[in-house]
Design a protein around this motif. Structure first.
Motif, short mmCIF file in Angstrom:
data_model
loop_
_atom_site.label_atom_id
_atom_site.label_comp_id
_atom_site.label_asym_id
_atom_site.label_seq_id
_atom_site.Cartn_x
_atom_site.Cartn_y
_atom_site.Cartn_z
N ASP A 182 49.32 -3.60 9.98
CA ASP A 182 48.19 -2.71 9.77
C ASP A 182 46.88 -3.51 9.71
O ASP A 182 45.87 -3.12 10.28
CB ASP A 182 48.39 -1.91 8.47
N ILE A 221 43.80 4.52 18.36
CA ILE A 221 44.43 5.14 17.20
C ILE A 221 45.88 4.72 17.05
O ILE A 221 46.63 4.60 18.02
CB ILE A 221 44.31 6.67 17.29
N ASN A 222 46.23 4.48 15.79
CA ASN A 222 47.62 4.15 15.44
C ASN A 222 48.13 5.18 14.45
O ASN A 222 47.37 5.73 13.66
CB ASN A 222 47.69 2.76 14.83
N GLN A 223 49.43 5.40 14.50
CA GLN A 223 50.04 6.29 13.49
C GLN A 223 51.29 5.62 12.95
O GLN A 223 52.12 5.11 13.71
CB GLN A 223 50.36 7.63 14.17
N TRP A 224 51.43 5.66 11.61
CA TRP A 224 52.68 5.25 10.96
C TRP A 224 53.48 6.51 10.74
O TRP A 224 52.98 7.46 10.11
CB TRP A 224 52.39 4.55 9.63
N GLN A 260 55.51 2.41 13.92
CA GLN A 260 54.12 2.73 14.17
C GLN A 260 54.01 2.96 15.66
O GLN A 260 54.73 2.34 16.45
CB GLN A 260 53.17 1.65 13.68
N GLY A 278 50.95 3.25 18.54
CA GLY A 278 49.54 3.23 18.88
C GLY A 278 49.34 4.03 20.15
O GLY A 278 50.18 3.98 21.07
N TYR A 296 47.15 10.76 11.68
CA TYR A 296 48.50 11.31 11.59
C TYR A 296 48.61 12.62 12.37
O TYR A 296 47.78 13.50 12.22
CB TYR A 296 48.91 11.54 10.13
N HIS A 349 41.44 -0.91 15.63
CA HIS A 349 42.21 0.33 15.62
C HIS A 349 42.06 1.05 14.28
O HIS A 349 41.81 0.42 13.26
CB HIS A 349 43.68 0.04 15.91
N ASN A 391 43.85 4.39 11.80
CA ASN A 391 45.06 5.19 11.62
C ASN A 391 44.75 6.68 11.57
O ASN A 391 43.69 7.08 11.10
CB ASN A 391 45.77 4.81 10.32
N GLN A 416 54.60 -3.62 7.49
CA GLN A 416 53.53 -2.64 7.68
C GLN A 416 52.17 -3.21 7.31
O GLN A 416 51.20 -3.05 8.06
CB GLN A 416 53.76 -1.43 6.76
N LYS A 473 43.84 -3.14 12.45
CA LYS A 473 42.47 -2.84 12.02
C LYS A 473 41.51 -3.95 12.44
O LYS A 473 40.38 -3.68 12.85
CB LYS A 473 42.42 -2.57 10.53
#
Length: 491
Positions: free
Chosen positions: A53, A146-149, A171, A173, A65, A61, A63, A49, A57
């Motif tokens: 990450d 945008i990315n989401q974990w 993750q 994106g 949620y 990008h 993050n 991660q 970045k």
RNA sequence: CGGGGUAUAGCGCAGUCCGGUUAGCGCAUCUGGUUUGGGACCAGAGGGCCGCAGGUUCGAAUCCUGCUACCCCGACCA
């Protein structure tokens, strides 16, 4: 050695399961198909991660949620998408429990039925695009990177720790762009980023390429993937990046005003890697003694083990060890000093081998007297005794050397197990008897692809980006083909 | 969802066919001692609603019925 593990040669899948559990990566939970990721396994995932990450970045990008639940209606907005995922979704129908009328236990309260069922996300395109609709009005709002974990749930029939679990971490994106070209560039940029990460951080060489239309993500116009070869000759998809065209923008009515004042739908990508990478780590590098973790990924890069009789010796050795630990840490390494008195050195040696720690330093009374330290490499299982003065620089350079060696070994394995075949008999022979990657000509039709899959269980993993143009005949149909594609049996 | 299997201590198993005192074994755990340069040894101790619910019986881990969960093999999948 390794009497606690099933031998790879005896049963590869049993070896894998044993190793995941014995190395303390994960275990099966009380919930069907769902695993508990244990602290050591989670520490490795956190390394994955952290590095990804950082890379996301560094490429602009950010993050965010989005919700775990997706209204059922959102899900059906994109036809191909619902088709692809509907079969494997968990659905929330009620929001309350109550005591059972017969006094025994708890039941779902039938009065608490939801008006609209909620889907536990198998992937978040729909909820995210529904949200993007409100975020995007103008070309000035683009690109949105945008990315989401998150965790996602896919109700798989059969599960295996890390490789396929009903719930998994990943993750995802989700990007929005003003032009097709820019979206395709993003899709490419990410597959390159994944390939770089898996190769240079995890020590696993990958083949980048296009998925065939039938293997594409549900709702994508194009899917790029990286494929890695595991030690049993099966392929594993290590990451995917999708060019979604305007499909989701149209489904969720996401329009923007372009520089010329005209209204247009935005262009989209999505991309992800999951805890499946943990499975790849095991399947690509581990051996009969346990895990082998490439140094850049290892949560513990160096372990120091004291060998002593009595507390006087321990005190003396601890002083040396702690000084060494400090110097190694100053050089940027992650070091553990294991001075537990409850386990013998031999136990610790075996245990850290099982856990794949790249370098082990042992210090005993002899070393204390002579100013030396025993240094052991996990990748080669070799040991040598060196002067304590040189140990820091030696270990620092070893990190790269070990990484390179692990990658070199995996690459050589892949070369040896990549077969160029030109006839159906050869194809069958390799798939049935040898395994590995098969580079073969394909006529480009889904019918042929399907037939080959039915007959051999081998699928087109990717059409490699770098596959050169070459006139040939499809191994199955004999029809003309202009390039080879990569076939394999896959996880 | 089809086929096969399993459920007994934290883990791995025996016992079930053929019902009968106090349900065993190995590993792990705990205590004490001796040990410590490749997974230590000795002695002792603790730990069980025998998957769940019914039934048969003087008596059930064992027989019967129903249920549930998990594993393996297929079809589906990152």
């Amino acid at each position: 050695m390794a009497k606690f593990l099933t031998n790879r040669e005896e049963s590869f899948s049993q070896w894998y399961n044993d190793l995941v559990i014995k190395a303390d990566l994960a275990e099966n939970s009380a919930v069907r198909g769902c695993m508990v990721i244990k602290p050591y396994g989670y520490a490795i995932w956190e390394r994955i991660q952290a590095e990804l990450d950082r890379k996301f970045k560094a490429t602009g990008h950010v993050n965010a949620y989005f919700p775990l639940f997706i209204p059922k209606s959102f899900f059906s907005r994109e036809a191909a998408h619902v088709e692809g995922f509907a079969k494997e979704c968990a659905v929330v129908t009620h929001y309350r429990l109550k005591h059972s009328p017969d006094g025994k236990g708890i039941v779902v309260d039938p009065d608490a039925r939801l008006e609209e069922e909620l889907i536990v996300r198998p992937t978040s395109e729909t909820i995210i695009w529904n949200t993007y609709k409100d975020w995007i009005q103008s070309y000035r709002d683009l690109p949105l990177l945008i990315n989401q974990w998150a965790n996602v749930v896919r109700w798989e029939m059969r599960t295996r720790l890390f490789l396929r679990t009903a719930e998994f971490l990943w993750q995802e994106g989700h990007t929005a762009h003003a032009t097709k070209e820019e979206a395709i560039e993003e899709t490419t940029k990410i597959i390159d980023l994944y390939a770089d990460f898996v190769t240079n951080f995890m020590g696993i060489p990958v083949i980048k390429g296009y998925k065939s239309p039938s293997e594409r993500f549900a709702g994508a116009e194009d899917t790029f993937a990286i494929e890695a070869l595991m030690q049993d000759g099966k392929a594993l998809q290590a990451g995917t990046s999708h060019f979604l065209g305007q499909n989701f923008a149209k489904a969720f009515d996401v329009k923007f005003t372009n520089e010329k004042g005209k209204l247009d739908y935005v262009w989209a990508t999505s991309w992800g890697v999951s805890t499946r990478l943990m499975g790849a780590l095991v399947l690509a590098h581990a051996d009969n003694n346990g895990l082998v973790i490439p140094p850049r990924l290892a949560p513990i890069q160096v372990v120091i083990i004291p060998i002593y009789k009595g507390s006087d010796q321990l005190d003396k050795i601890s002083e040396i060890a702690l000084d060494l630990k400090r110097r190694l840490e100053e050089a940027g390494l992650t070091v553990k000093y294991d001075n537990r008195d409850t386990q013998k050195p031999g136990f610790k040696f075996a245990d850290y081998e099982l856990k794949g720690v790249p370098v082990r330093l042992a210090i005993g009374p002899r070393d204390a007297d002579q100013g030396t330290v025993e240094i052991a490499r996990r990748d080669t299982l070799t040991k040598e005794t060196i002067s304590r003065d040189n140990v820091v620089s030696h270990v620092v350079s070893l990190m790269d050397e070990i990484h390179n060696n692990i990658l070199r070994k995996a690459t050589a394995f892949r070369e040896e197990n990549t077969h160029y075949v030109n006839s159906w008999d050869e194809f069958l022979d390799v798939i049935e008897n040898k395994g590995g990657f098969v580079m073969a000509h394909w006529d480009g039709t889904p019918e042929t692809e399907e037939q080959i899959k039915n007959l051999t269980k081998a699928t087109i993993r990717v059409i490699p980006f770098d596959s050169p143009e070459e006139q040939g005949k499809c191994v199955y149909s004999g029809n003309p083909s202009v390039r080879r594609v990569l076939f394999a049996r896959a996880y």
